[in-house]
Design an enzyme around this catalytic site. Sequence first.
Site, PDB file in Angstrom:
ATOM      1  N   GLY A  21       8.401  10.957 109.477  1.00  0.00           N
ATOM      2  CA  GLY A  21       9.089  12.235 109.368  1.00  0.00           C
ATOM      3  C   GLY A  21       8.150  13.397 109.138  1.00  0.00           C
ATOM      4  O   GLY A  21       8.496  14.547 109.389  1.00  0.00           O
ATOM      5  N   THR A  22       6.938  13.104 108.655  1.00  0.00           N
ATOM      6  CA  THR A  22       5.977  14.169 108.414  1.00  0.00           C
ATOM      7  C   THR A  22       5.328  14.636 109.706  1.00  0.00           C
ATOM      8  O   THR A  22       5.104  15.828 109.906  1.00  0.00           O
ATOM      9  CB  THR A  22       4.888  13.680 107.439  1.00  0.00           C
ATOM     10  OG1 THR A  22       5.521  13.211 106.250  1.00  0.00           O
ATOM     11  CG2 THR A  22       3.934  14.802 107.087  1.00  0.00           C
ATOM     12  N   SER A  51       9.613  12.067 102.053  1.00  0.00           N
ATOM     13  CA  SER A  51       9.610  11.745 103.472  1.00  0.00           C
ATOM     14  C   SER A  51       8.469  10.798 103.773  1.00  0.00           C
ATOM     15  O   SER A  51       7.395  10.890 103.170  1.00  0.00           O
ATOM     16  CB  SER A  51       9.468  13.025 104.315  1.00  0.00           C
ATOM     17  OG  SER A  51       9.365  12.712 105.680  1.00  0.00           O
ATOM     18  N   ASP A  52       8.684   9.871 104.701  1.00  0.00           N
ATOM     19  CA  ASP A  52       7.614   8.958 105.076  1.00  0.00           C
ATOM     20  C   ASP A  52       6.712   9.629 106.100  1.00  0.00           C
ATOM     21  O   ASP A  52       6.922  10.764 106.500  1.00  0.00           O
ATOM     22  CB  ASP A  52       8.182   7.637 105.620  1.00  0.00           C
ATOM     23  CG  ASP A  52       9.046   7.854 106.854  1.00  0.00           C
ATOM     24  OD1 ASP A  52       9.196   9.018 107.246  1.00  0.00           O
ATOM     25  OD2 ASP A  52       9.548   6.871 107.398  1.00  0.00           O
ATOM     26  N   LYS A  53       5.697   8.901 106.572  1.00  0.00           N
ATOM     27  CA  LYS A  53       4.703   9.482 107.474  1.00  0.00           C
ATOM     28  C   LYS A  53       5.309   9.827 108.831  1.00  0.00           C
ATOM     29  O   LYS A  53       4.880  10.776 109.480  1.00  0.00           O
ATOM     30  CB  LYS A  53       3.545   8.516 107.668  1.00  0.00           C
ATOM     31  CG  LYS A  53       3.941   7.162 108.259  1.00  0.00           C
ATOM     32  CD  LYS A  53       2.757   6.233 108.375  1.00  0.00           C
ATOM     33  CE  LYS A  53       3.170   4.886 108.972  1.00  0.00           C
ATOM     34  NZ  LYS A  53       2.016   3.968 109.084  1.00  0.00           N
TER      35      LYS A  53
END
Length: 378
Positions: free
Chosen positions: A64-65, A60-62
């Site tokens: 989605g985090t 997951s990219d930032k």
Amino acid sequence: MLYGCLIPISLYISIEIVKVLQSTFINQDQDMYCTEVDQPARARTSNLNEELGQVNTILSDKTGTLTCNSMEFLRCSIAGVDYGWGNTVVDKVLCTGTQDGEIGFQPEASSVNTHANGGVLRRNVKGFSFIDDRLMSGSWVNEGHHDIIQMLFRVLAVCHTAIPVVDSKYDDISYEAESPDEATFVVAARELGFKFYEKTQESISLHEFETSLGRMMDRTYKILCTLLFSSSRKRMSVIIMTEEGQILIFCKGAYSAIFSRLAKDEQIYVPATRDHINEYSESGLRTMVIAYCMVIEEEFNILYEEFSKASNSVSCNRDEMVDAAAEKIERDLILLGATAVEDRLQKGVNTFFKNGLPLFYLFCNFHFFSICLWVYLD
């Protein structure tokens, strides 16, 4: 060895039957039920079962985090007037020091909310947290620029690639879109009186309020062309023909892509809209600029013929030709306003902003000082 790769037809049929049964089990699996959206898992194909079982890591990219990827329509700017009120989650965390347990994963779960206008009850709608008496419950018709308000929400209800899904059990319509932003815009238009309920390859139908007649009516718009969104274009446009034979270009996109394509004599709302966009961005909201223009049929036919040639081209520079043809169509736009949606923070992220962020800054400063000292001594 030659016969080893052959599969009996009976075995092939047996495998397909097993896959169909596995899809049925997936649809009925209680562990895969999502309580937040009140929907079970839906296996749309039986050809991915064996691939699904091989998944063991999800990257997951930032974005989605930190966020839920669940959009809420919160504010909008129309004809230079700011509409909507209420603090975002980021404002609550940074300004009021909200505790960790006070911010949930989703917005309010109650079925109804008390509207500010005389305590009128309205149901809570996922993706729509907008509150303003000047636009709610059809009050927008009393605004001095109601024609611009009508056009803006008509653009939101038409300029998209979403598909309506009718739930006959609850007599409701939900939307499936390529991105949460598109679905949020369509839901916002529906809640403010522009209900998108049917779409075909050549037309789109709305149930909207007609100010000249003073009542709701069904209107169908013929879709002439769709210019899809891309990272290079940063905008999307839909060209439609009204029932009266008028050709309109509905466009939405980033402010940098829209402001540069406005007509020179349509700059009256630009300063106020730009200020509102800056205000929305500082509050952590995602903004989108809305514009439109009218085109005469003869001019559109010439531009559309050039666009069709570029789209059907098989040369290596096809994308550049399509963008150049679309550039000639999307020009001399009339600014309507801007929208602002909020991407809710994940549960627990507010604790990082309140406690972890100062420590993170302290660590970065210490690390930077160490590097400078090492370079100096070296």
